[in-house]
Design a protein around this motif. Sequence first.
Motif, mmCIF file in Angstrom:
data_model
loop_
_atom_site.group_PDB
_atom_site.id
_atom_site.type_symbol
_atom_site.label_atom_id
_atom_site.label_comp_id
_atom_site.label_asym_id
_atom_site.label_seq_id
_atom_site.Cartn_x
_atom_site.Cartn_y
_atom_site.Cartn_z
ATOM 1 N N SER A 1 84.457 23.649 27.175
ATOM 2 C CA SER A 1 83.690 23.280 28.609
ATOM 3 C C SER A 1 82.934 24.489 29.614
ATOM 4 C CB SER A 1 84.435 22.752 29.902
ATOM 5 O OG SER A 1 84.840 20.752 28.759
ATOM 6 N N ASP A 2 84.193 25.964 29.079
ATOM 7 C CA ASP A 2 83.705 26.720 29.365
ATOM 8 C C ASP A 2 82.786 27.504 29.061
ATOM 9 O OD1 ASP A 2 85.828 26.575 31.397
ATOM 10 O OD2 ASP A 2 87.635 27.580 30.053
ATOM 11 N N ASN A 3 82.018 28.047 30.050
ATOM 12 C CA ASN A 3 80.718 28.859 29.348
ATOM 13 C C ASN A 3 80.603 30.693 29.485
ATOM 14 O OD1 ASN A 3 79.349 29.077 31.183
ATOM 15 N ND2 ASN A 3 79.161 27.044 31.495
ATOM 16 N N PHE A 4 80.482 31.253 29.076
ATOM 17 C CA PHE A 4 79.525 32.914 30.230
ATOM 18 C C PHE A 4 78.964 32.973 30.755
ATOM 19 C CE2 PHE A 4 83.265 33.610 26.786
ATOM 20 C CZ PHE A 4 84.103 34.580 27.333
ATOM 21 N N GLY A 5 77.927 31.897 31.835
ATOM 22 C CA GLY A 5 77.490 31.494 32.522
ATOM 23 C C GLY A 5 75.681 31.551 32.049
ATOM 24 N N ALA A 6 75.226 30.832 33.349
ATOM 25 C CA ALA A 6 73.908 30.191 33.172
ATOM 26 C C ALA A 6 72.361 31.540 32.546
ATOM 27 C CB ALA A 6 73.314 29.088 33.768
ATOM 28 N N GLU A 7 71.720 31.227 32.619
ATOM 29 C CA GLU A 7 70.383 32.625 32.308
ATOM 30 C C GLU A 7 69.379 31.795 32.617
ATOM 31 O OE1 GLU A 7 72.735 34.429 29.278
ATOM 32 O OE2 GLU A 7 70.924 33.811 27.560
ATOM 33 N N SER A 8 68.101 32.508 32.052
ATOM 34 C CA SER A 8 66.959 32.449 32.300
ATOM 35 C C SER A 8 66.061 33.424 31.293
ATOM 36 C CB SER A 8 65.860 32.259 34.100
ATOM 37 O OG SER A 8 66.706 31.338 34.606
ATOM 38 N N TYR A 9 65.077 32.302 30.188
ATOM 39 C CA TYR A 9 64.640 33.323 29.344
ATOM 40 C C TYR A 9 63.360 34.129 30.104
ATOM 41 C CZ TYR A 9 67.165 31.957 25.797
ATOM 42 O OH TYR A 9 68.367 31.437 24.504
ATOM 43 N N GLY A 10 62.380 34.806 29.559
ATOM 44 C CA GLY A 10 61.631 35.530 30.397
ATOM 45 C C GLY A 10 60.759 36.634 29.438
ATOM 46 N N ILE A 11 59.745 37.006 29.261
ATOM 47 C CA ILE A 11 58.810 37.713 28.297
ATOM 48 C C ILE A 11 58.565 38.830 28.881
ATOM 49 C CG2 ILE A 11 56.380 37.914 27.283
ATOM 50 C CD1 ILE A 11 55.969 34.871 28.602
ATOM 51 N N GLY A 12 59.439 39.817 28.413
ATOM 52 C CA GLY A 12 59.652 41.542 28.245
ATOM 53 C C GLY A 12 57.654 42.218 28.188
ATOM 54 N N PHE A 13 57.913 43.200 28.962
ATOM 55 C CA PHE A 13 56.497 43.658 29.281
ATOM 56 C C PHE A 13 57.147 45.317 29.653
ATOM 57 C CE2 PHE A 13 55.293 39.668 30.653
ATOM 58 C CZ PHE A 13 53.997 39.270 30.289
ATOM 59 N N ARG A 14 56.113 46.355 29.084
ATOM 60 C CA ARG A 14 56.409 47.610 29.787
ATOM 61 C C ARG A 14 55.474 47.880 30.828
ATOM 62 N NH1 ARG A 14 54.157 48.653 24.541
ATOM 63 N NH2 ARG A 14 51.402 48.043 25.157
ATOM 64 N N LYS A 15 56.652 48.670 31.556
ATOM 65 C CA LYS A 15 56.200 48.798 33.509
ATOM 66 C C LYS A 15 55.031 49.344 33.915
ATOM 67 C CE LYS A 15 61.129 48.644 34.190
ATOM 68 N NZ LYS A 15 61.302 47.247 35.588
ATOM 69 N N GLY A 16 54.117 49.460 32.794
ATOM 70 C CA GLY A 16 52.928 50.064 33.225
ATOM 71 C C GLY A 16 52.065 48.726 32.909
ATOM 72 N N ASP A 17 52.637 47.588 32.168
ATOM 73 C CA ASP A 17 51.266 46.585 31.457
ATOM 74 C C ASP A 17 51.203 45.874 33.488
ATOM 75 O OD1 ASP A 17 50.428 47.641 29.499
ATOM 76 O OD2 ASP A 17 51.249 47.433 28.884
ATOM 77 N N THR A 18 50.360 45.805 34.477
ATOM 78 C CA THR A 18 50.717 44.876 35.309
ATOM 79 C C THR A 18 49.557 43.941 34.900
ATOM 80 O OG1 THR A 18 49.824 46.376 36.898
ATOM 81 C CG2 THR A 18 51.844 46.758 37.012
ATOM 82 N N THR A 19 48.509 44.660 34.533
ATOM 83 C CA THR A 19 47.432 43.093 34.556
ATOM 84 C C THR A 19 47.851 42.371 33.463
ATOM 85 O OG1 THR A 19 45.786 45.031 35.306
ATOM 86 C CG2 THR A 19 45.375 43.368 33.920
ATOM 87 N N LEU A 20 48.160 42.680 32.811
ATOM 88 C CA LEU A 20 48.519 42.168 31.459
ATOM 89 C C LEU A 20 49.794 40.894 31.947
ATOM 90 C CD1 LEU A 20 48.982 41.229 28.300
ATOM 91 C CD2 LEU A 20 50.640 42.641 27.887
ATOM 92 N N LEU A 21 50.688 41.616 32.685
ATOM 93 C CA LEU A 21 51.894 40.652 33.034
ATOM 94 C C LEU A 21 51.361 39.646 34.106
ATOM 95 C CD1 LEU A 21 54.661 40.177 33.894
ATOM 96 C CD2 LEU A 21 55.074 41.724 35.786
ATOM 97 N N LYS A 22 50.623 39.691 34.514
ATOM 98 C CA LYS A 22 49.234 39.187 36.067
ATOM 99 C C LYS A 22 48.841 37.738 35.506
ATOM 100 C CE LYS A 22 46.044 38.932 39.711
ATOM 101 N NZ LYS A 22 44.958 37.735 39.059
#
Length: 261
Positions: free
Chosen positions: A215-236
């Motif tokens: 029943s004990d766990n080490f916390g809830a979290e969420s998945y996301g997709i990772g991008f290079r800091k400069g790839d703002t257009t691709l992220l959008k």
Amino acid sequence: MKKLLMVLMGMLLLAGCAKAPAKSEDTYDALVKKGEIVVGLDDTFVPMGFRNEKGEIVGLDVDLAKEIFKRIGLTPKFQAIDWSLKESELNAGNIDVIFNGYTITEERKEKVNFSQPYMDNTQIIITLASSSINTKADLAGKVVSVQKDSSAFDAVTADGDVVKNLKNGELVTFDSNLDLFLDLEAGRSDAIVLDEVLARYVLLSKNAADYKILSDNFGAESYGIGFRKGDTTLLKKVNEALQAMIEDGTFETIKKVYIND
């Protein structure tokens, strides 16, 4: 001669710098021109990205990536990587995105930009059914294993009181989550900590009665997709496609192939 050597060393240094990828560079136009995007993943992470009996890379995240990039107009090329080097592979330009049950954390935000969250997850504790371990406190003096450089490693390490009381005061790490089950079954590990999404999928192919999820766990979290800091257009573009898939039901249709909530 000394001056000549210094000049040559300077030229080599400049050449090396010229080859290094610019983290601030927006690569979207170059990707569109090439028509292809390299997706980095751990090919043992069921059901998000793994190899089937034919050796083909399949999975929930693989299907999501195919649909997202189809809508953007790019062909995804899936590349298995050493998960412990994922951010290095991304920022070196060897892959263009990290897309494989990639947990969003504050530490990782310093290295990459994340898409909007698209799935929730929990870091759960699993033992054999016969184990006397029933709570986090019972882990004291026990051998606990996690995948190397994973969100499970980060989550357990963040709970310093737990780690310092483990056998030898440290976690045991493995390259693959699947190795965790093998070590637990062999009796070398007393408990393992890993993503609930992966664990429940693996247990479908095993006798679930042989295992216990605490029943004990080490916390809830969420998945996301990772991008290079400069790839703002691709992220959008990816966020727009992902949101559209959530709204038109495509996301849920793909998810149900691999996960029944």
